[in-house]
Enzyme design. Structure first.
Site, short mmCIF file in Angstrom:
data_model
loop_
_atom_site.label_atom_id
_atom_site.label_comp_id
_atom_site.label_asym_id
_atom_site.label_seq_id
_atom_site.Cartn_x
_atom_site.Cartn_y
_atom_site.Cartn_z
N SER A 291 0.84 -1.20 0.00
CA SER A 291 0.00 0.00 0.00
C SER A 291 0.88 1.26 0.00
O SER A 291 1.76 1.39 -0.85
CB SER A 291 -0.93 -0.04 1.22
OG SER A 291 -1.90 0.97 1.19
N ASP A 355 -8.07 -4.85 -6.58
CA ASP A 355 -7.55 -3.93 -5.56
C ASP A 355 -7.64 -2.49 -6.05
O ASP A 355 -7.11 -2.12 -7.10
CB ASP A 355 -6.09 -4.30 -5.26
CG ASP A 355 -5.48 -3.47 -4.13
OD1 ASP A 355 -6.15 -2.55 -3.63
OD2 ASP A 355 -4.33 -3.76 -3.77
N HIS A 448 -7.36 -5.40 -1.18
CA HIS A 448 -6.15 -4.67 -0.81
C HIS A 448 -5.46 -5.27 0.41
O HIS A 448 -4.33 -4.92 0.71
CB HIS A 448 -6.48 -3.20 -0.55
CG HIS A 448 -5.28 -2.34 -0.37
ND1 HIS A 448 -4.26 -2.25 -1.31
CD2 HIS A 448 -4.89 -1.53 0.66
CE1 HIS A 448 -3.33 -1.44 -0.88
NE2 HIS A 448 -3.67 -0.98 0.32
#
Length: 469
Positions: A291, A355, A448
Site C-alpha cells: 500500500s 484492488d 487490498h
C-alpha cells in the site's frame, strides 16, 4: 503554510493546504478558473489542465476529504483501537465461546498493545508468520519474504522482533517511527532486518502501509499535491513528505539533524544501509512495502538514484511492492525505467485482482499519474498475467461493476474451501471472512488486504517473470 516554504528545489509544484481552506473558498474554487489565487493552493505549474473543472473538482474532493479526516481523526482512532482490542481479546481467549467461559472462570486474558502476541487489524486478517512454504534457494524466496516483511511492518516492535529472531531466525535491526515535517508528527514507520544465509547476507527494508483507522495515513494518500524535481519529473507530494522531504531544501544529500528529534525515514534507512553495507562486503539489500509502504519503497529507490548513492545502488537487489499506488507522472516513469535498467535493479509491482489502491491516483489528463515497471497481476484464482498496467486501470468503470461484484462473491466462497484445496496454511479466519463480505458492497476493498498478496506470491507461478526492468 506551504507557501511560506522555499520551494527552489522544485521546478514546478502544486501544493494543497487543507488547514487554510474554508467553505466559501472551496465553493469559489469550483466556479473560478484562477486556481492559483486560492489561499489553500500554492501552484507553479502551468498548463490549461490546471484551470479545468475536472482538475478543480479533484482539488475540491482532496481538500474536503482531508478536512473530514482530521475532524474525525480522534473518534476514528478510538473506533479502530476498540475493534483491534476486541479482535485481540477474542484471539487470545480462543474465540467467543472460550472468552465467555474464561469470563465466568475469572481467567480472561486481556490484550496488551506492546505484547509480542498483540496483532494489528492488518495482522488479524492474516496471522501467518511462517516462511516454511518457500525454500531459501528458490528464486521466489525474496518475493515471499518481502511480502511477509511488508505485512510485519504493521505490527508492534515486540511482535516484529519475536517473529524475526525466533521464527525466521534472522537478525533484527530495528523498528523506527519517522518524522513528517509537513504534518509535524511521526507518521512513517519502517522495519529493517538482516537475513544471513550461507554466503548471502541481505538487509530487508520494509515500509509500513496505510493503517485502516489512521487519519494521518489517509491524508497522506489523498493529498494530490506534487513537486516537479528537475531531471526526474513530478512526484506525489504526500508520499515524498512521508519519506522525509524537508521544508525549504527538499532532498539535500547530507543533513544535520537534532538527535533529540525523530529521524527522517529516507536518511535513517540510507545511513543504516551505508554503515551495514560498508562493513559487510557480501551484504546486499531489498526494499519492500504494501500500500502506502510500496509507494515509499519505490520513492526510496528514486532518491537513491537522484543522489547517486553509488554503494547502495551497487548492492540494491530489488524493489518489491504490493498494492502500490501511482507515485509520479510520465516523465518520472521514463526517468525510473532508465535508472532501473542502468543499475540492473529488479522492480516488481504486484497487483491482486480488483484492488482499488493500485488504480489511484487516476491515470488521466487531469492527474497525470502513471505506473511503470513489471506488473505482476493476479486474478481471483491467483493466476498470473504479466501486463503493462492492471485491467480497469482507474477502477470506477461502469462496465466493471458487475464482474467485480461477481468476483467478490466468488472470493467469499473461496474462503470456505481454500484450505481444503491448498492446505491448512491458507485457512481463513472469521475476521477475514467478515472483511470479505465488505467486497459485496465495495468490490476491490478487501482485495487490498495482505492475505491475497501473500497467497499470490506462494500460489502464483512467478519464477520465470522475475527479471530486470
Amino acid at each position: 503554510m506551504a507557501s511560506d516554504c522555499n520551494k527552489g528545489f522544485a521546478d514546478s509544484y502544486m501544493l494543497l493546504n487543507h488547514e487554510d481552506a474554508h467553505l466559501v473558498d472551496l465553493v469559489k474554487l469550483l466556479f473560478s478558473k484562477n486556481v492559483g489565487k486560492r489561499k489553500f493552493v500554492d501552484s507553479h505549474a502551468g498548463g490549461d489542465y490546471e484551470d479545468s473543472f475536472a482538475h478543480r473538482w479533484l482539488i475540491f474532493v482532496s481538500i474536503v476529504l482531508q478536512k473530514l479526516l482530521q475532524f474525525v481523526a480522534k473518534p476514528l482512532a478510538f473506533l479502530g483501537n476498540c475493534i483491534e482490542r476486541f479482535v485481540n481479546l477474542l484471539l487470545l481467549n480462543g474465540g467467543f465461546f472460550f472468552l465467555i467461559l474464561n469470563f465466568l472462570r475469572g481467567k480472561v486474558i486481556l490484550p496488551d498493545r506492546k505484547s509480542a502476541k498483540y496483532l494489528s487489524l492488518i495482522g488479524s486478517l492474516d496471522a501467518r508468520v511462517q516462511l516454511d512454504a518457500v525454500k531459501r534457494d528458490d528464486c521466489t524466496y525474496y518475493v515471499a519474504l518481502s511480502m511477509m516483511a511488508a505485512k510485519a511492518a504493521y505490527e508492534n516492535a515486540a511482535f516484529v522482533q519475536a517473529t524475526i529472531q525466533d521464527v525466521w531466525k534472522m537478525e533484527f535491526v530495528g523498528c523506527y517511527n519517522c518524522w513528517n515535517e509537513y504534518q509535524g508528527k511521526a507518521t512513517t514507520q519502517v522495519l529493517i532486518f538482516l537475513d544471513k544465509y550461507e554466503e548471502r547476507d541481505t538487509y530487508v527494508v520494509a515500509f509500513r502501509g496505510t493503517e485502516p483507522f489512521n487519519a494521518d495515513d489517509w491524508c497522506t494518500d489523498i493529498d494530490i499535491s506534487w513537486y516537479g524535481i528537475p531531471g526526474v519529473g513530478r512526484m506525489h507530494g504526500g508520499f515524498m513528505k512521508a519519506l522525509g522531504l524537508q521544508q525549504n531544501v527538499g532532498w539535500p544529500k547530507e543533513i544535520q539533524r537534532d538527535q533529540n528529534l525523530p529521524p527522517l525515514a529516507y536518511y535513517l534507512v540510507r545511513d543504516i544501509l551505508r554503515k551495514g553495507l560498508s562493513e559487510n562486503e557480501k551484504a546486499k539489500f531489498i526494499v519492500t512495502g504494501h500500500s502506502l509502504g510500496g509507494a515509499l519503497a519505490i520513492l526510496f529507490g528514486t532518491i537513491l538514484f537522484l543522489q547517486d548513492e553509488t554503494l547502495l545502488l551497487e548492492r540494491l537487489e530489488g524493489i518489491y511492492t504490493f498494492g502500490q499506488p501511482r507515485v509520479g507522472d510520465e516523465a518520472y516513469t521514463r526517468y525510473m525505467k532508465k535508472k532501473l535498467k542502468e543499475h540492473s535493479v529488479m522492480y516488481c509491482r504486484f497487483v491482486y485482482n480488483n484492488d482499488i489502491v493500485p488504480r489511484l491516483p487516476y491515470d488521466d489528463k487531469e492527474m497525470m499519474f502513471k505506473h511503470f515497471g513489471t506488473c505482476l497481476f493476479f486474478n481471483w484464482r491467483y493466476k498470473l498475467k504479466v501486463l503493462e498496467d492492471e485491467p480497469n486501470k482507474n477502477y470506477f468503470s461502469p462496465w466493471c461493476i458487475i464482474p467485480m461484484a461477481v468476483q467478490a462473491f466468488l472470493e467469499l466462497i473461496r474462503s470456505f474451501i481454500i484450505a481444503y484445496i491448498n492446505g491448512p496454511n491458507y485457512r481463513e479466519g472469521w475476521f477475514l471472512f467478515a472483511f470479505r463480505t465488505v467486497g459485496l458492497l465495495i468490490p476491490g476493498l478487501p482485495n487490498h488486504g495482505p492475505q491475497d498478496y501473500l497467497n499470490s506470491t506462494l500460489l502464483g507461478s512467478i519464477e520465470k517473470h522475475l527479471k530486470f526492468e
